[in-house]
Design a protein around this motif. Sequence first.
Motif, mmCIF file in Angstrom:
data_model
loop_
_atom_site.group_PDB
_atom_site.id
_atom_site.type_symbol
_atom_site.label_atom_id
_atom_site.label_comp_id
_atom_site.label_asym_id
_atom_site.label_seq_id
_atom_site.Cartn_x
_atom_site.Cartn_y
_atom_site.Cartn_z
ATOM 1 N N ASP A 85 0.833 -1.199 0.000
ATOM 2 C CA ASP A 85 0.000 0.000 0.000
ATOM 3 C C ASP A 85 0.869 1.252 0.000
ATOM 4 O O ASP A 85 1.876 1.327 0.709
ATOM 5 C CB ASP A 85 -0.892 -0.005 1.245
ATOM 6 C CG ASP A 85 -1.823 1.189 1.293
ATOM 7 O OD1 ASP A 85 -2.297 1.612 0.223
ATOM 8 O OD2 ASP A 85 -2.076 1.691 2.406
ATOM 9 N N ALA A 90 -2.916 4.008 -4.131
ATOM 10 C CA ALA A 90 -4.258 4.333 -3.654
ATOM 11 C C ALA A 90 -4.953 5.321 -4.597
ATOM 12 O O ALA A 90 -6.156 5.204 -4.866
ATOM 13 C CB ALA A 90 -4.180 4.910 -2.244
ATOM 14 N N LEU A 128 -7.955 -3.766 0.730
ATOM 15 C CA LEU A 128 -6.642 -3.551 1.325
ATOM 16 C C LEU A 128 -6.509 -4.367 2.606
ATOM 17 O O LEU A 128 -7.407 -4.384 3.440
ATOM 18 C CB LEU A 128 -6.440 -2.070 1.646
ATOM 19 C CG LEU A 128 -5.202 -1.717 2.485
ATOM 20 C CD1 LEU A 128 -3.920 -2.068 1.749
ATOM 21 C CD2 LEU A 128 -5.225 -0.242 2.873
ATOM 22 N N THR A 130 -3.297 -4.734 5.331
ATOM 23 C CA THR A 130 -1.910 -4.406 5.673
ATOM 24 C C THR A 130 -1.200 -5.543 6.384
ATOM 25 O O THR A 130 0.022 -5.527 6.515
ATOM 26 C CB THR A 130 -1.852 -3.168 6.581
ATOM 27 O OG1 THR A 130 -2.493 -3.473 7.828
ATOM 28 C CG2 THR A 130 -2.535 -1.981 5.921
ATOM 29 N N ASN A 138 1.664 -7.118 2.751
ATOM 30 C CA ASN A 138 0.829 -5.926 2.753
ATOM 31 C C ASN A 138 0.401 -5.643 1.314
ATOM 32 O O ASN A 138 1.225 -5.664 0.402
ATOM 33 C CB ASN A 138 1.667 -4.775 3.326
ATOM 34 C CG ASN A 138 1.026 -3.409 3.182
ATOM 35 O OD1 ASN A 138 0.591 -3.021 2.108
ATOM 36 N ND2 ASN A 138 1.022 -2.661 4.264
ATOM 37 N N TYR A 140 -3.131 -5.191 -1.791
ATOM 38 C CA TYR A 140 -4.526 -5.180 -2.221
ATOM 39 C C TYR A 140 -4.876 -6.453 -2.985
ATOM 40 O O TYR A 140 -4.178 -6.834 -3.935
ATOM 41 C CB TYR A 140 -4.779 -4.007 -3.174
ATOM 42 C CG TYR A 140 -4.705 -2.637 -2.557
ATOM 43 C CD1 TYR A 140 -5.857 -1.972 -2.137
ATOM 44 C CD2 TYR A 140 -3.484 -1.973 -2.431
ATOM 45 C CE1 TYR A 140 -5.794 -0.697 -1.604
ATOM 46 C CE2 TYR A 140 -3.410 -0.699 -1.894
ATOM 47 C CZ TYR A 140 -4.572 -0.063 -1.482
ATOM 48 O OH TYR A 140 -4.506 1.205 -0.957
#
Length: 215
Positions: A85, A90, A128, A130, A138, A140
């Motif tokens: 991420d 994003a 998502l 983490t 971590n 998506y």
Amino acid sequence: MQNIVGLEGENLGGITRLFFIEQKNLLEQQPTDGLLLEGTITLSPGTEWHFFIPTPYTTSFTEEEERTPHGYLYTQEVKGFRAKDNLQLAKAWLKLRGKKMVLLAIDANNQCRLIGNTEDFLMITRKLDTGSAPSIRNGYNFSFKGTSTEPAKFFVGTFTVSEEGPTPTPGNTGSGGGPVTIKDVNGNTLGIVPAGSTFTLPDIWLTIDDKYLEI
């Protein structure tokens, strides 16, 4: 009807490269042989395909046929994982939110499919996670999913990609040179990229100059 012949050559699983556009920029395509599109895919003026490099060995394409009272429907989904991420990623997800998408997907057997058409499209969802410890990755989980009245078409030809220019499908020499196959020392295919481009591995950047690179 026709014979269904036996397997020839190796059979590798997974999607190695993805490209996407908004459906509104795809103009009418006429298959040259039922399931096959050859040559070029006509887009609105100024439109280029954007590339999407998922984490290696995470991405698949499924297509399920269903017979309904109104004819056949095909549920199509490309799903996988994109690691780490960050703000740039994003923002990229947000730009895809709610958009009707069409994909080109190249698999590890060098087959390219056009998923979606002027009538049918895919939409993206992502989740998502983490992780809760350094040992947990971590990133998506993503899915492009939709239904179509036709199966995804095979495509052989050249298409124009943002930052890369004219890009031939694997096995088609086209005007941009052949693709590069990246494999690990065990012979597993990590990805297929145009010559001269950059392929991302976890914490490593590699600039590809030759047709084949073994790592």
